[in-house]
Motif scaffolding. Structure first.
Motif, PDB file in Angstrom:
ATOM      1  N   LEU A 193       0.749   1.168   4.493  1.00 45.38           N
ATOM      2  CA  LEU A 193       0.371   0.464   3.270  1.00 45.38           C
ATOM      3  C   LEU A 193       0.482  -1.042   3.445  1.00 45.38           C
ATOM      4  O   LEU A 193      -0.376  -1.798   2.954  1.00 45.38           O
ATOM      5  N   ALA A 194       1.527  -1.494   4.144  1.00 45.23           N
ATOM      6  CA  ALA A 194       1.675  -2.934   4.384  1.00 45.23           C
ATOM      7  C   ALA A 194       0.471  -3.486   5.140  1.00 45.23           C
ATOM      8  O   ALA A 194      -0.076  -4.547   4.793  1.00 45.23           O
ATOM      9  N   GLU A 195       0.024  -2.747   6.163  1.00 47.54           N
ATOM     10  CA  GLU A 195      -1.147  -3.187   6.933  1.00 47.54           C
ATOM     11  C   GLU A 195      -2.401  -3.181   6.071  1.00 47.54           C
ATOM     12  O   GLU A 195      -3.221  -4.107   6.134  1.00 47.54           O
ATOM     13  N   ALA A 196      -2.552  -2.138   5.250  1.00 46.86           N
ATOM     14  CA  ALA A 196      -3.743  -2.038   4.398  1.00 46.86           C
ATOM     15  C   ALA A 196      -3.762  -3.147   3.341  1.00 46.86           C
ATOM     16  O   ALA A 196      -4.827  -3.712   3.041  1.00 46.86           O
ATOM     17  N   LEU A 197      -2.611  -3.466   2.776  1.00 40.66           N
ATOM     18  CA  LEU A 197      -2.531  -4.534   1.773  1.00 40.66           C
ATOM     19  C   LEU A 197      -2.892  -5.884   2.382  1.00 40.66           C
ATOM     20  O   LEU A 197      -3.663  -6.661   1.802  1.00 40.66           O
ATOM     21  N   THR A 198      -2.351  -6.156   3.554  1.00 39.23           N
ATOM     22  CA  THR A 198      -2.628  -7.431   4.220  1.00 39.23           C
ATOM     23  C   THR A 198      -4.110  -7.541   4.564  1.00 39.23           C
ATOM     24  O   THR A 198      -4.742  -8.592   4.358  1.00 39.23           O
ATOM     25  N   SER A 199      -4.680  -6.455   5.081  1.00 39.42           N
ATOM     26  CA  SER A 199      -6.094  -6.463   5.457  1.00 39.42           C
ATOM     27  C   SER A 199      -6.989  -6.614   4.237  1.00 39.42           C
ATOM     28  O   SER A 199      -7.947  -7.402   4.250  1.00 39.42           O
ATOM     29  N   ALA A 200      -6.688  -5.856   3.156  1.00 42.63           N
ATOM     30  CA  ALA A 200      -7.519  -5.931   1.948  1.00 42.63           C
ATOM     31  C   ALA A 200      -7.438  -7.311   1.312  1.00 42.63           C
ATOM     32  O   ALA A 200      -8.456  -7.860   0.854  1.00 42.63           O
TER      33      ALA A 200
END
Length: 480
Positions: A456-463
């Motif tokens: 989720l941390a990676e997805a939040l940063t990417s989004a």
């Protein structure tokens, strides 16, 4: 230490035990949830363990919803001397005493006089708040704090908490997600992102996955019932008394209603004809029955479609084929009858992770019979019997499981219905976090396994990068 700041007393090692302290200054704080660690997260004796942190200066406890992993340590909080208000939504104010009473009887005392005294004490602290309205909690020179509850879509009364702080001239808004619901909940109004969040404390239960299309679950449930009818077996559904049980009843009533209108009686996959109007839906949980009664009384908090069914004269949570089992003697009779006859049935019994409750007796009697089926509709925490049984899905050969110190062979069918998750998936968590009018600048991840938080941390940063926004994402650490 700079203020405001956060301390996390739970919800950092896994998906249970949510408990977060917002320190406004060195002597003033709020507590958001006071939950019990469960499953593999839980140390031995956690139900009756002391609170483990200092309560001095806590002005209020704010409850996001009344699942035990968010309220189960309230007895320890009171034992430590807390006497402040317990703020929660209006539905939660009705449901919280039921949940705490059941837990108190199981873990502390079932002596009637003790239970009555405890409940009277708790009810004297509960302060119900309407959704979408600000409420002042602290109002002092140089220090102001107000909270607002917004619908979280997880179960009836569930909320996320907006907390506005004014320290001198500096204004900061903290948002505590609690548990966020998925879009497919048939009873509740949809989740809306916060209009503003400077700091967002965000659950991450399903931060590493996407849910199936919600409409598929009804079809899956209907196919499973057809299969049970053909096999003359029982479908066992382990479900927690609050939230999931009511959602299941609502969906089952819809299937039975449509079948009655269509006059469809024969199983879709062949076999002898069976009259669906005679299929018993057995709710074997006194607590679930009491909670369902409150759900029915609180229909004003249902969504528009669910209220429309009531207006048509239907009773989605109290239909004719619903059979409620109260006493333990009646429970044992039902277990014996269903395990020894070829009468199809659907049984909903607690608890949802098969770590206790009446579902265990059904499993003991039916695990070894391939006619039957256990259907998981909720998250199975690591280390629970439910997780072990769920791992048997699709496995070749027979697996043994330990229930109450005895080994049982798993021969019955095992199925997981993914569309019934009560938690938002990764896509919904991204939308909640980043698509408000003023999206979160700092996100603190809690209430999730290590892999889910990382994904989720990676997805939040990417989004955030794709949408031209800047966000700092951190994983919460337990307070020292």
């Amino acid at each position: 230490m700079e203020y405001p700041c956060l301390s996390h007393h739970g919800g950092t090692r896994g998906v249970t035990g949510s408990c977060h302290q917002l320190h406004l200054d060195p002597s003033t704080s709020l507590l958001v949830d006071c939950g019990l660690e469960q499953g593999a997260d839980a140390p031995p004796g956690s139900e009756t363990a002391p609170l483990g942190f200092d309560i001095q200066g806590i002005r209020a406890l704010v409850i996001t919803h009344v699942h035990l992993d968010h309220v189960g340590r309230i007895p320890a909080l009171l034992a430590a001397g807390y006497r402040g208000p317990i703020f929660c939504s209006e539905p939660s104010a009705r449901l919280l005493p039921l949940v705490l009473e059941d837990s108190y009887k199981l873990s502390i005392s079932s002596e009637p006089a003790h239970v009555v005294r405890y409940l009277e004490f708790v009810e004297g602290l509960i302060v119900p708040l309407p959704f979408e309205q600000w409420h002042e909690v602290v109002l002092e020179p140089g220090l102001e704090c107000r909270i607002r509850l917004q619908r979280a879509g997880h179960l009836l009364g569930s909320a996320y908490v907006e907390c506005d702080l004014l320290l001198g001239q500096a204004s900061t808004r903290y948002v505590f997600s609690g548990d966020l619901g998925s879009a497919g909940n048939p009873l509740l109004r949809p989740l809306q992102p916060p209009e503003r969040a400077d700091v967002l404390v965000l659950e991450s239960t399903y931060g590493d996955r996407l849910h199936p299309v919600a409409g598929d679950r009804l079809q899956q449930l209907e196919v499973a019932i057809d299969r049970a009818l053909a096999d003359k077996g029982t479908i066992l559904i382990p479900a927690f008394s609050l939230g999931r049980t009511q959602e299941l009843l609502y969906e089952l009533e819809d299937i039975l209603h449509r079948r009655a209108l269509l006059g469809v009686e024969a199983p879709a996959n062949g076999g002898d004809p069976f009259n669906w109007s005679q299929l018993p839906i057995i709710l074997d949980s006194p607590l679930a029955q009491r909670i369902t009664t409150v759900y029915r009384e609180l229909h004003e908090f249902w969504n528009e479609e669910a209220r429309a069914r009531l207006a048509e004269g239907r009773d989605p949570l109290g239909f004719n084929q619903l059979i409620c089992v109260d006493s333990h003697a009646k429970h044992q009779q039902v277990v014996n009858y269903l395990s020894s006859t070829g009468r199809p049935a659907i049984v909903i019994a607690g608890n949802g992770m098969c770590s206790g409750g009446r579902i265990v007796n059904y499993l003991k009697a039916m695990l070894g019979d391939a006619r039957h089926e256990v259907m998981f509709v909720g998250y199975q925490a690591k280390g629970t019997p439910g997780a072990v049984i769920q791992a048997c899905e699709g496995a070749e050969g027979f697996v043994q499981i330990d229930l109450d110190g005895r080994m049982y062979e798993v021969r019955l069918k095992v199925i997981t219905l993914g569309g019934f998750s009560a938690h938002a998936d990764q896509k919904a968590l991204l939308s909640f976090s980043l698509q408000g009018h003023v999206p979160a600048r700092r996100i603190v991840l809690v209430h999730g396994e290590v892999g889910a938080k990382r994904a989720l941390a990676e997805a939040l940063t990417s989004a955030a990068s794709r949408w031209g926004r800047s966000v700092e994402v951190v994983v919460a650490q337990a307070a020292s």
